[in-house]
Design a protein around this motif. Sequence first.
Motif, PDB file in Angstrom:
ATOM      1  N   MET A  92       1.015  -1.053   0.182  1.00  0.00           N
ATOM      2  CA  MET A  92      -0.191  -0.164   0.168  1.00  0.00           C
ATOM      3  C   MET A  92       0.922   1.092   0.077  1.00  0.00           C
ATOM      4  O   MET A  92       0.514   2.448  -0.599  1.00  0.00           O
ATOM      5  N   PHE A  93       1.979   1.263   0.664  1.00  0.00           N
ATOM      6  CA  PHE A  93       2.928   2.281   0.800  1.00  0.00           C
ATOM      7  C   PHE A  93       3.727   2.703  -0.491  1.00  0.00           C
ATOM      8  O   PHE A  93       3.840   3.941  -0.931  1.00  0.00           O
ATOM      9  N   LYS A  94       4.354   1.681  -0.798  1.00  0.00           N
ATOM     10  CA  LYS A  94       5.396   1.949  -1.633  1.00  0.00           C
ATOM     11  C   LYS A  94       5.391   2.554  -3.201  1.00  0.00           C
ATOM     12  O   LYS A  94       5.951   3.691  -3.232  1.00  0.00           O
ATOM     13  N   PRO A  95       4.194   2.373  -3.894  1.00  0.00           N
ATOM     14  CA  PRO A  95       4.263   2.895  -5.307  1.00  0.00           C
ATOM     15  C   PRO A  95       3.505   4.222  -4.934  1.00  0.00           C
ATOM     16  O   PRO A  95       3.923   5.012  -5.790  1.00  0.00           O
ATOM     17  N   ASN A  96       2.783   4.383  -3.892  1.00  0.00           N
ATOM     18  CA  ASN A  96       2.204   5.600  -3.991  1.00  0.00           C
ATOM     19  C   ASN A  96       2.595   6.942  -3.324  1.00  0.00           C
ATOM     20  O   ASN A  96       2.461   7.791  -3.884  1.00  0.00           O
ATOM     21  N   ILE A  97       3.908   6.672  -2.538  1.00  0.00           N
ATOM     22  CA  ILE A  97       4.611   7.638  -2.148  1.00  0.00           C
ATOM     23  C   ILE A  97       5.596   8.177  -3.209  1.00  0.00           C
ATOM     24  O   ILE A  97       5.765   9.456  -3.541  1.00  0.00           O
ATOM     25  N   SER A  98       6.092   7.132  -4.079  1.00  0.00           N
ATOM     26  CA  SER A  98       6.867   7.343  -5.358  1.00  0.00           C
ATOM     27  C   SER A  98       5.888   8.214  -6.418  1.00  0.00           C
ATOM     28  O   SER A  98       6.368   9.326  -7.019  1.00  0.00           O
ATOM     29  N   SER A  99       4.641   7.789  -6.440  1.00  0.00           N
ATOM     30  CA  SER A  99       3.932   8.492  -7.391  1.00  0.00           C
ATOM     31  C   SER A  99       3.652  10.035  -6.875  1.00  0.00           C
ATOM     32  O   SER A  99       3.499  11.155  -7.801  1.00  0.00           O
ATOM     33  N   MET A 100       3.465  10.246  -5.695  1.00  0.00           N
ATOM     34  CA  MET A 100       3.255  11.716  -5.115  1.00  0.00           C
ATOM     35  C   MET A 100       4.448  12.414  -5.511  1.00  0.00           C
ATOM     36  O   MET A 100       4.429  13.696  -5.628  1.00  0.00           O
ATOM     37  N   VAL A 101       5.799  12.184  -5.299  1.00  0.00           N
ATOM     38  CA  VAL A 101       6.720  12.853  -5.757  1.00  0.00           C
ATOM     39  C   VAL A 101       6.856  13.126  -7.089  1.00  0.00           C
ATOM     40  O   VAL A 101       6.945  14.447  -7.374  1.00  0.00           O
ATOM     41  N   GLY A 102       6.386  12.320  -7.958  1.00  0.00           N
ATOM     42  CA  GLY A 102       6.523  12.658  -9.382  1.00  0.00           C
ATOM     43  C   GLY A 102       5.174  13.911  -9.522  1.00  0.00           C
ATOM     44  O   GLY A 102       5.496  14.788 -10.588  1.00  0.00           O
ATOM     45  N   ASN A 103       4.451  13.808  -8.811  1.00  0.00           N
ATOM     46  CA  ASN A 103       3.265  14.683  -8.979  1.00  0.00           C
ATOM     47  C   ASN A 103       3.327  16.012  -8.774  1.00  0.00           C
ATOM     48  O   ASN A 103       2.930  17.190  -8.829  1.00  0.00           O
ATOM     49  N   LEU A 104       4.671  16.315  -7.739  1.00  0.00           N
ATOM     50  CA  LEU A 104       4.910  17.763  -7.349  1.00  0.00           C
ATOM     51  C   LEU A 104       5.574  18.632  -8.494  1.00  0.00           C
ATOM     52  O   LEU A 104       5.769  19.470  -8.289  1.00  0.00           O
ATOM     53  N   TYR A 105       6.222  17.740  -9.413  1.00  0.00           N
ATOM     54  CA  TYR A 105       6.688  18.418 -10.590  1.00  0.00           C
ATOM     55  C   TYR A 105       5.961  18.525 -12.150  1.00  0.00           C
ATOM     56  O   TYR A 105       5.450  17.341 -12.263  1.00  0.00           O
ATOM     57  N   PRO A 106       6.076  19.503 -12.833  1.00  0.00           N
ATOM     58  CA  PRO A 106       5.561  19.408 -14.360  1.00  0.00           C
ATOM     59  C   PRO A 106       6.685  18.335 -14.996  1.00  0.00           C
ATOM     60  O   PRO A 106       7.714  18.182 -14.556  1.00  0.00           O
ATOM     61  N   ASP A 107       6.066  17.625 -16.103  1.00  0.00           N
ATOM     62  CA  ASP A 107       7.037  16.834 -16.504  1.00  0.00           C
ATOM     63  C   ASP A 107       8.103  17.233 -17.025  1.00  0.00           C
ATOM     64  O   ASP A 107       9.196  16.523 -17.248  1.00  0.00           O
TER      65      ASP A 107
END
Length: 529
Positions: free
Chosen positions: A140-155
């Motif tokens: 539950m933890f691992k993939p979702n915290i990585s996704s949140m990091v990505g969402n902080l920046y524009p591509d």
Amino acid sequence: MSQENDPQLKAHLAKKGVDNKMVMGHPAGLFILFFTEMWERFSYYGMRALLTVFLITEIAKGGWEWTNADAMQLYAWYTGLVYLTPLIGGIIADKFTGFRKAILLGALIMTLGHLSMAFEMIDPTFFYIGLVLMIVGNGMFKPNISSMVGNLYPDSSTKKDAGYTIFYMGINAGAFLGMLLCGYIGEKVGWHYGFGLAGVFMLFGMLQFYFGRKIFGIIGEEPGTHTQAELDAMAGGADEEEEIAPHIVRDRLIVVGVLMVASMFFFFAFEQAGGSMTVFAKDYTQRVLEGSTGTIFKWVDAILTIFPIIIVSWVLYGLGKKIFKAYPLTITFTAISFVIIWILGIWKVYREFSLEQTEVTVSWFQILNSFFIITLASSFSKLWEKIWNPSGPVKFAMGLALVGVGFVVLSVGANSIPQGAETASVSMIWLILAYFFHTTGELCLSPVGLSYVSKLSPKRLAGLLFGLWFTASAIANFIAGMTGSYIDKISETYSMSTFFLIIAAIPIAAAVLLLLFNPKLKKMMHGIN
């Protein structure tokens, strides 16, 4: 680059409703994720450092006295499943809970897992229940915290790779302190204390994330919390994602697939750390140091213990200055956890200096990987940002080649071990060098991999693709553990040196293939580099 010079990042944060306070030129939210992940990795690696050693240690010393092969097989199943469950966790978050709730739920389940493992001396069943809870919680933890990091920046932000590298430093600061302290306390004081300590910090990680969750605006909320019209209004127009042509999406997904397969060859070798390399450290490495060598080690170990705590305390101070007023409990809980870390660190150093003989713990060698990452991560980040930024596939090939070189070094070191020997006293230098090469390889591949999955994936599939990235690691971890279980067989039939050479050859071959296909893969990324 300061925030003022990065209007693109500023606009992106405003569009997501994210608090725009900056720490070291990155959104403050990155550092809340940094500390949450840091404590989660503390607990995971603290426990992993002890797992194999505990299983193969004699019953008289509180272990279970399993054979190397049996211990490796349990290790293979555990680490494999730990990386497999994120696939399910990513889907659950995408469809139902959103990233934030998934992270909190995962952290709670893992805290309970550690608690259960601390009771292994009462009944072995608690040990297995703990392992199962750790596997589920991690999913539950691992993939979702990585996704949140990505969402902080524009591509298209140049800071995205740098942001992932900083986040990666958090991962390794936690892993380092976990292996150092849980490993030391587990081996020298009592196994259950080591397992239990890991859970204390998991709890702190969960609390600091919970009280700081509002800093992320709409990132990670439950699906369907906002209507598309509301999101478009925040974005100042519709999202650009829909305009990507299907053939471009398909090409980019193929590249993600190739990088995932390449990462499997890397982690197959790299993950020998908790398996065959632990056996090598326990039975074949000279770990009792006397005289001046022992004294030098005590000083090196003292610096290794205290220096990283100073660095992460400084990061916490920077974050606290910016967000304490708005999120006092987040900073308070993290500060309390740091006070405990300082006390344990100073106690460990004092205890070692008061002992006549120095015996290096088996788990100590595993901290080298994290130590080298903490010291080298910013140099690699600057290398990619300022000096030389090759394509993803080239970075991956460099990573594969370097992890192979690490095993060539071990193979040379193991040359003096007679065929089938059950113990030996090889110099520590070979393991230290191997970990150095493995780490430089990891810095070329792992943070870069996370960043590419984030950049090349269509937004709607991000959670799923992060899940698949971890599935590739799951398969690699499983194969690594199972291969490691043949260490005794191969050493008896051929030699320990041959065992390490076999492991070296596989990632090096994969590196050569990636370099050959690089021009084609570069074209298929359609402008994302």
